[in-house]
Design an enzyme around this catalytic site. Structure first.
Site, PDB file in Angstrom:
ATOM      1  N   ARG A 231       0.979  -1.425  -0.320  1.00 50.61           N
ATOM      2  CA  ARG A 231      -0.250   0.092  -0.162  1.00 50.61           C
ATOM      3  C   ARG A 231       0.842   1.296  -0.353  1.00 50.61           C
ATOM      4  O   ARG A 231       1.421   1.139   0.616  1.00 50.61           O
ATOM      5  CB  ARG A 231      -0.634   0.264   1.607  1.00 50.61           C
ATOM      6  CG  ARG A 231      -2.099  -1.387   1.251  1.00 50.61           C
ATOM      7  CD  ARG A 231      -3.015  -0.720   0.597  1.00 50.61           C
ATOM      8  NE  ARG A 231      -3.922  -1.615  -0.036  1.00 50.61           N
ATOM      9  CZ  ARG A 231      -4.104  -2.853  -1.167  1.00 50.61           C
ATOM     10  NH1 ARG A 231      -2.946  -2.765  -1.749  1.00 50.61           N
ATOM     11  NH2 ARG A 231      -4.960  -3.831  -0.701  1.00 50.61           N
ATOM     12  N   GLU A 260      -2.616   7.189  -5.127  1.00 54.12           N
ATOM     13  CA  GLU A 260      -2.297   6.848  -6.842  1.00 54.12           C
ATOM     14  C   GLU A 260      -3.715   6.688  -7.538  1.00 54.12           C
ATOM     15  O   GLU A 260      -3.418   6.587  -8.699  1.00 54.12           O
ATOM     16  CB  GLU A 260      -1.881   5.055  -6.871  1.00 54.12           C
ATOM     17  CG  GLU A 260      -2.648   4.074  -5.974  1.00 54.12           C
ATOM     18  CD  GLU A 260      -2.326   3.157  -5.881  1.00 54.12           C
ATOM     19  OE1 GLU A 260      -2.747   1.660  -6.179  1.00 54.12           O
ATOM     20  OE2 GLU A 260      -1.195   2.664  -5.876  1.00 54.12           O
ATOM     21  N   HIS A 292       0.375  -0.550 -10.231  1.00 54.93           N
ATOM     22  CA  HIS A 292      -0.271  -1.039  -8.898  1.00 54.93           C
ATOM     23  C   HIS A 292      -0.793  -2.624 -10.037  1.00 54.93           C
ATOM     24  O   HIS A 292      -1.578  -2.564  -9.791  1.00 54.93           O
ATOM     25  CB  HIS A 292      -1.216  -0.401  -8.966  1.00 54.93           C
ATOM     26  CG  HIS A 292      -2.032  -1.023  -7.584  1.00 54.93           C
ATOM     27  ND1 HIS A 292      -3.023   0.061  -6.104  1.00 54.93           N
ATOM     28  CD2 HIS A 292      -1.923  -2.932  -6.839  1.00 54.93           C
ATOM     29  CE1 HIS A 292      -2.779  -1.258  -5.526  1.00 54.93           C
ATOM     30  NE2 HIS A 292      -2.683  -2.170  -5.630  1.00 54.93           N
TER      31      HIS A 292
END
Length: 344
Positions: A231, A260, A292
């Site tokens: 994270r 993000e 990601h």
């Protein structure tokens, strides 16, 4: 209940969910926008919403969903730090996919480290321009180096196995150590001081928010590498950028970023990124940022689709919800799998 409202849709989502929807007897309406307070109205008439890790599921969003008839939010991911569970409690059930492919994430973490260390990204760009010079491409042997792993859940333990395969010494920190695992647990401070590379594999909680900050960065050896596939907000990005500029940190590979949501999963190649920290990190020659994507394997996408739809089927049939998340549960984790009563 047979129709499902699906937010933040990407082409690969359609491919894998469509391959399972008939098996489960569901119809899925796919929406491209992310779920937030502005788009929640699109869920009118649906009892189930499928959401993702970068959707904004705050109290306002939940209130709108509830007013429009939504009673289940099915997260097609493991993470849930973007949800206001207290606002959802008593109104909307929330389920998740607790594990889809820990190998996918662990392998991506090692791939990022190898790419940064051996300058694969730079070599790739050079040879495409017929530049075969080796200047500036020197790396170091992973064998014999010390890897610090923060978080020893499924992903963390698989990553540890990968590191041991390279002949690395492994130190680990976890507030809930894995029993009889043979893992060498130490404090965060000792891990920072002794590790050559540090990899984050823990959830984002109030205790882990900005776990990597100016203080912990200063504890690290000069030249330490940092890996984050968990994270973004585990790291204070501004502090990390400063430490890289000051050459305290030797490099970083980031599959996540704390701000993000507005950037990742989107094609912004024709736009100016109005985030000076993200732009600064991407501009560094010793930083690699991926969008990601650590989860993005065929095996993981299959598991995500199947488990998400099974979660919805359990709800539709009034069965127990083994993958439900509730803020009243220990460590904000999913309910006991043997528990057949719903949280409300």
């Amino acid at each position: 209940m047979s129709k499902i409202c699906f937010f933040d849709t990407k082409p690969y989502d359609r491919t894998y969910f469509d391959s399972y929807k008939e098996q489960f007897g569901f119809e899925i309406d796919y929406f491209e926008p992310k779920l937030n307070a502005d788009t929640a109205i699109m869920a009118r008439g649906y009892e189930v919403v499928v959401a993702f890790v970068n959707d904004t599921i705050d109290a306002k969003t939940i209130d709108i969903l509830y007013e429009e008839g939504v009673r289940l939010i099915a997260m097609r991911c493991a993470g849930y730090n973007n949800i206001d569970f207290k606002a959802a409690y008593g109104k909307i059930h929330v389920v998740r996919v607790p594990a889809y492919s820990p190998y996918a994430v662990a392998e991506h973490a090692m791939a990022l480290l190898l790419t940064l260390n051996r300058k694969i990204h730079r070599a790739y760009n050079r040879t495409r321009e017929h530049n075969f010079s080796l200047n500036g491409l020197t790396g170091f042997d992973l064998h014999g180096k010390t890897m610090g792993v923060i978080g020893t859940g499924k992903i963390g333990r698989i990553f540890i196995d990968i590191c041991k395969g390279f002949g690395m010494e492994v130190l680990a920190y976890d507030p809930y150590p894995a029993k009889d695992s043979g893992i060498n647990y130490v404090s965060v401070e000792e891990l920072c001081r002794r590790s050559d590379v540090i990899s984050l594999h823990c959830p984002l909680t109030k205790d882990t928010w900005h776990l990597i900050n100016k203080d912990t960065l200063q504890l690290m050896k000069k030249g330490t590498y940092i890996i984050n596939t968990s994270r973004g907000a585990l790291i204070n990005s501004e502090d990390l950028l400063h430490a890289i500029k000051e050459e305290q940190i030797g490099g970083a590979v980031l599959d996540v970023y704390e701000e993000e949501t507005e950037f990742f999963y989107e094609d912004l190649s024709g736009e100016i990124i109005k985030d000076d920290i993200l732009s600064g990190l991407i501009s560094m020659p010793n930083v690699i940022v991926t969008s990601h994507q650590a989860f993005l394997t065929k095996e993981a996408l299959n598991n995500i689709a199947e488990i998400t739809l099974q979660n919805i089927k359990d709800y539709a049939e009034g069965a127990g919800l083994p993958n439900e998340i509730c803020y009243r549960c220990t460590k904000l984790d999913h309910c006991d799998k043997n528990e057949k009563n719903r949280c409300f």
